[in-house]
Enzyme design. Structure first.
Site, PDB file in Angstrom:
ATOM      1  N   GLU A   1      -5.162  -8.488  -1.151  1.00  6.84           N
ATOM      2  CA  GLU A   1      -5.852  -8.297   0.133  1.00  6.84           C
ATOM      3  C   GLU A   1      -7.313  -8.005  -0.143  1.00  6.84           C
ATOM      4  O   GLU A   1      -7.631  -7.129  -0.959  1.00  6.84           O
ATOM      5  CB  GLU A   1      -5.280  -7.109   0.929  1.00  6.84           C
ATOM      6  CG  GLU A   1      -3.998  -7.389   1.636  1.00  6.84           C
ATOM      7  CD  GLU A   1      -3.556  -6.245   2.533  1.00  6.84           C
ATOM      8  OE1 GLU A   1      -4.417  -5.571   3.125  1.00  6.84           O
ATOM      9  OE2 GLU A   1      -2.342  -6.026   2.616  1.00  6.84           O
TER      10      GLU A   1
ATOM     11  N   GLU B   1       0.839  -1.211   0.000  1.00  4.21           N
ATOM     12  CA  GLU B   1       0.000   0.000   0.000  1.00  4.21           C
ATOM     13  C   GLU B   1       0.869   1.254   0.000  1.00  4.21           C
ATOM     14  O   GLU B   1       0.769   2.113   0.882  1.00  4.21           O
ATOM     15  CB  GLU B   1      -0.959  -0.021   1.193  1.00  4.21           C
ATOM     16  CG  GLU B   1      -1.930  -1.196   1.135  1.00  4.21           C
ATOM     17  CD  GLU B   1      -3.036  -1.147   2.183  1.00  4.21           C
ATOM     18  OE1 GLU B   1      -2.837  -0.538   3.240  1.00  4.21           O
ATOM     19  OE2 GLU B   1      -4.114  -1.728   1.928  1.00  4.21           O
TER      20      GLU B   1
END
Ligand code: BG6
Length: 483
Positions: free
Chosen positions: A382, A188
């Site tokens: 994810e 991220e």
């Protein structure tokens, strides 16, 4: 169309949320080891648990009370990895995403030689996965860096950290390369703007006159350069291996069709794409550069940086997707939390107890959007639902809500594949209950496997199969035919 042959089904975790053993076998302090757990934290305040001052970090380092530092305990994967990997194998995992704790290999980040005990742990884990036929997907940086580098350099805001990270990665490639084909650079990467300490080791008061945001964009640039160097190195040291980027996919819809809302949404989405654009196209988007210039936030670049970024782009695009949100120019609309963001509430979507709005169709939209933009294979690394689970008197755990969530998202993945999207695989977050990243709670549970531990670290750590365990096992066995 169904899922392609060889589709990589599995699950994803991060070292700092599962390993525990935070100071065993020579591991150094990591930024996550000073992140506190506060029992009644407001779900809208995703920074509440993070120390952002030097004083706070030092106080945490002096605090021996394990109750408040859930990340230091994790779920003790360090001592339970064989059992956990066996459970993943029982579910039929083709792939398991894990991260390497930099501070386990280089306790302060600056040693000239790595900590062999740290290396031995990951070698054991990877060898075991190899034996079980589970392909590793390794994240090199997942919200974890030696704390010393935050205190000494203000983390990734300082260019000197690039070389230290490259050295860490070189050790990973040389020692683990024979087991690992798929790598991710920064988890991220876009999130350093939102939580700069855990993502990039930035302590705002060390940022000087230009302020935290300028530090963050400098850190992002330094990570782009490091990412390019590391991709180059991987190609030299591990032929055939692949490097992916990892983006938080912040799928945002206009709250209304008023053109001003649409324009605000466009701006938000362009900011989100920026971090992937640089790593796929090998250049900064002109619109972002202009925006940074206007805000006095242009990062310092050295000669050769842009050439490096251009020459060593990634092989595939991975992303996390939990929720969508909307954007509005109206200051009075209700804002709700999502994965490290506050967005405007979408009246068409249900929310979890933590306020994240559940939107399976948004996953299809994201897949199509990302594939159309980048034309690179995609990997959902994810996606999952954090919920409280109840253990029945007979020890069983019925979690139909989790099955419903996954099923709905898988159906949308199928539609995206049918539309022509190349999707390499899917790793759920997380296959086993772990310490939540934003809240540091255990009770926000994601797993197919239950772990007996509460928010204060009490419990036997026993692992139990939830109903969803058997459901996911069936999905994998039939390659998504039987959901
Ligand atoms: C992502 C992170 O932001 O979301 C994970 O990469 C994290 O580390 C996940 O756990 C879910 O967030 P949370 O706060 O519910 O654990």
């Amino acid at each position: 169309m169904s899922f392609p042959k060889g589709f990589l089904w599995g699950g994803a975790v991060a070292a700092n949320q599962i390993e525990g053993a935070w100071n065993e076998d020579g591991k150094g302090w990591s930024v996550e080891d000073v992140v506190t757990f506060k029992p009644k934290v407001d779900v809208k305040d995703y920074k509440a648990n993070v120390h952002t001052s030097l004083e706070g970090v030092k106080a945490a380092m002096a605090d021996p009370d394990p109750t408040y530092y859930a990340k230091r305990r994790g779920i003790d994967f360090y001592h339970h990895y064989k059992e956990d990997l066996a459970l993943f194998a029982e579910m039929g995992f083709k792939v398991f995403r894990l991260s390497i704790a930099w501070s386990r290999l280089f306790p302060t980040g600056e040693e000239t030689e790595p900590n062999e005990k740290g290396i031995a742990f990951y070698e054991d884990v990877l060898r075991e996965m190899n034996r079980l036929g589970i392909e590793p997907l390794v994240t090199l940086s997942h919200y974890e860096m030696p704390l010393e580098l935050a205190l000494k350099y203000n983390g990734w805001a300082d260019r000197r950290v690039i070389g230290l990270f490259v050295r860490f990665c070189e050790v990973c490639f040389r020692r683990f390369g024979k087991y690992v084909k798929y790598w991710l650079n920064f988890n991220e990467i876009d999130s350093l703007i939102r939580h700069s300490f855990t993502t990039a080791g930035i302590i705002p008061e060390l940022c000087g006159e230009r302020g935290e945001l300028a530090c963050c964009y400098q850190a992002a640039h330094n990570q782009f350069v490091a990412g390019a160097m590391v991709t180059k190195l991987l190609r030299e040291l591990v032929p055939g291996a692949q490097m992916g980027l990892m983006l938080t996919k912040l799928t945002t819809y206009p709250h209304t069709c008023a053109p001003e809302d649409v324009a605000a949404t466009q701006k938000k989405n362009l900011e989100n794409f920026f971090y992937a654009d640089v790593q796929v196209f090998g250049e900064y988007p002109r619109l972002i550069l202009r925006d940074l210039e206007k805000r006095g936030l242009t990062p310092e670049m050295e000669p050769g940086d842009l050439e490096l970024i251009r020459a060593h782009t990634v092989d595939f695009v991975s992303f996390s997707y939990y929720n969508s949100s909307t954007e509005s120019v109206d200051p009075n609309v209700e804002r709700v939390p999502g994965n490290t963001i506050l967005g405007v509430k979408n009246p068409y979507l249900p929310s979890s107890e933590w306020g994240w709005q559940i939107d399976p169709v948004g996953l299809r939209i994201s897949l199509i959007e990302l594939y159309d933009r980048y034309r690179k294979p995609l990997f959902v690394v994810e996606n999952g639902l954090g919920m409280r689970d109840t253990v029945e008197p007979d020890g069983s755990i019925h979690d139909p809500y989790r099955v419903d969530y996954f099923r709905a998202h898988f159906r949308e993945m199928e539609k995206a594949i049918d539309a022509g999207v190349e999707l390499m695989g899917y790793t759920s977050w997380a296959p086993i209950d772990l310490v939540s990243a934003n809240t540091n709670q255990m009770s926000k549970r994601y797993g197919f496997i239950y772990v007996d531990q509460d928010d204060l670290g009490q419990g036997t750590l026993e692992r139990r199969r939830k109903d969803s365990f058997y459901w996911y096992q069936k999905v994998i066995a039939t390659n998504g035919e039987n959901m």
